[in-house]
Design an enzyme around this catalytic site. Sequence first.
Site, PDB file in Angstrom:
ATOM      1  N   ASP A  93       9.013  52.035  -2.863  1.00 35.73           N
ATOM      2  CA  ASP A  93       9.854  53.480  -3.054  1.00 35.73           C
ATOM      3  C   ASP A  93       9.436  54.128  -3.954  1.00 35.73           C
ATOM      4  O   ASP A  93       8.386  53.663  -4.796  1.00 35.73           O
ATOM      5  CB  ASP A  93      11.126  52.693  -3.646  1.00 35.73           C
ATOM      6  CG  ASP A  93      11.291  52.044  -4.859  1.00 35.73           C
ATOM      7  OD1 ASP A  93      10.316  51.151  -4.856  1.00 35.73           O
ATOM      8  OD2 ASP A  93      11.950  52.400  -5.633  1.00 35.73           O
ATOM      9  N   GLU A 188      12.199  49.321  -6.776  1.00 32.80           N
ATOM     10  CA  GLU A 188      11.512  48.881  -7.858  1.00 32.80           C
ATOM     11  C   GLU A 188      12.146  50.073  -8.738  1.00 32.80           C
ATOM     12  O   GLU A 188      12.408  49.626  -9.894  1.00 32.80           O
ATOM     13  CB  GLU A 188      10.036  48.908  -7.912  1.00 32.80           C
ATOM     14  CG  GLU A 188       9.447  48.260  -9.109  1.00 32.80           C
ATOM     15  CD  GLU A 188       9.261  49.481 -10.199  1.00 32.80           C
ATOM     16  OE1 GLU A 188       8.825  49.192 -11.232  1.00 32.80           O
ATOM     17  OE2 GLU A 188       9.280  50.547  -9.870  1.00 32.80           O
TER      18      GLU A 188
END
Length: 435
Positions: A93, A188
């Site tokens: 991400d 994350e």
Amino acid sequence: MPTSVAAVTPPSESVVDRFLRYVRIDTQSKEEQSTTPSTPTQWTLANLLASELRQLGASEVRVSDECMVYARIPGNAPAASDVPVVGFLAHVDTSPAVTGAGVNPVVHRNYRGGDIVLPNDPTQIITVAQHPVLATMIGDDIITTDGTTLLGSDDKAGVATIMTLVDVLAHNPQIVHGEVAIGFTADEEIGSGIDQFDVDAFGADVAYTVDGEGLGEINDETWSARQATVTFGGVSTHPGTAKGVMVNSIYAFAWYLSQMPRDMLPETTEGREGFVHPYLGSADVEQSVAKIILRDFDVEGLEAKERLLRDLAAATEARFPGVTARVDVKENYRNMKEVLKNHPELIEYAFEATRRAGIEPFMNPIRGGTDGTKLTFRGLPCPNLFTGGHEFHSKLEFNSRRGLEKTTETLVHLVQIFAERTGSASTTASATAAR
Ligand SMILES: [Zn+2]
């Protein structure tokens, strides 16, 4: 002699081409979602990586229900089972802070020095004054955005370099290594994805996140982090009949915040200095609430900051009769150095690998946390390695061909160093110590 990277068969796709392909895929994560992944777009990259891992011959490839990618590369060392299983992790991400849709990477070939103006928004300029690292990048191919999005080098540089490691190992059986575990995580950037990561299924003895910054920087220290909620209680009445009855908590709330030490704030600290940071609040006559984060590299420093908040609460109650001030503190995460100091070989091997790639390694404490912080406290020691990237979470984010290539080289050296130092040819003592 260790196999030199110059002598290896090149990967089937260059790390730069791989990186440029991955950054074009929108994988922005989103705060305050109840599901992992927080955005469905992260599946696109996760599924692509799984299929590419299978094509590259990785084994046990799977994507979990929470969008975590797991894979393994069997070892080929003579006594591969003696070598610790080394894990490499990167997150798919990108930051919620800046849009990751429609990333259009720009390669500035053979950089000649000077400021870099981003083509689709000329107000976005990477200046030499603010980024002295540019002076070390003459002749490199610098990769930026077009000025309208983030680049997503954080952490597609980690993803691309780990995938290229897999590619290199697949095409170079002469490179001797133990078993390697590969993990790509979702979410994350919003801090919640790693809680869904299955450490046992990952099956590594030790691991590295490849999620750091400029070439050579290795991190084994993160903040110790706590969060305080300070609640001020007052008494509300109709203001027309408030005399002698109303106790307005808003004044206590305002005074409390005005007492934060000027030299202990994010805007006045750097390096190893910790801070207190009021970041959110609500004010009402009957109840006012301040949310404050506390950060420090040392537990004692963090304790002192918590004491300060509690002492100030007592002082507030004394100053504003009738007001109650309550401080609730919870732990977010702890400095991973507490654990990593017992695994010095992880940093020693990373330093050696970096030097073999021709880069001078150095340590830097991270003023933040990583996926590795939580993994380290869940029993998987996990320092953080550089990726060559700079200016994360911004439209000025950049990396370079050399940054990606040298990071990849470092990973290739690192798996060999583990095999050299802990395999059957090395002393049993060091093999045991590393496990
Ligand atoms: Zn990152």
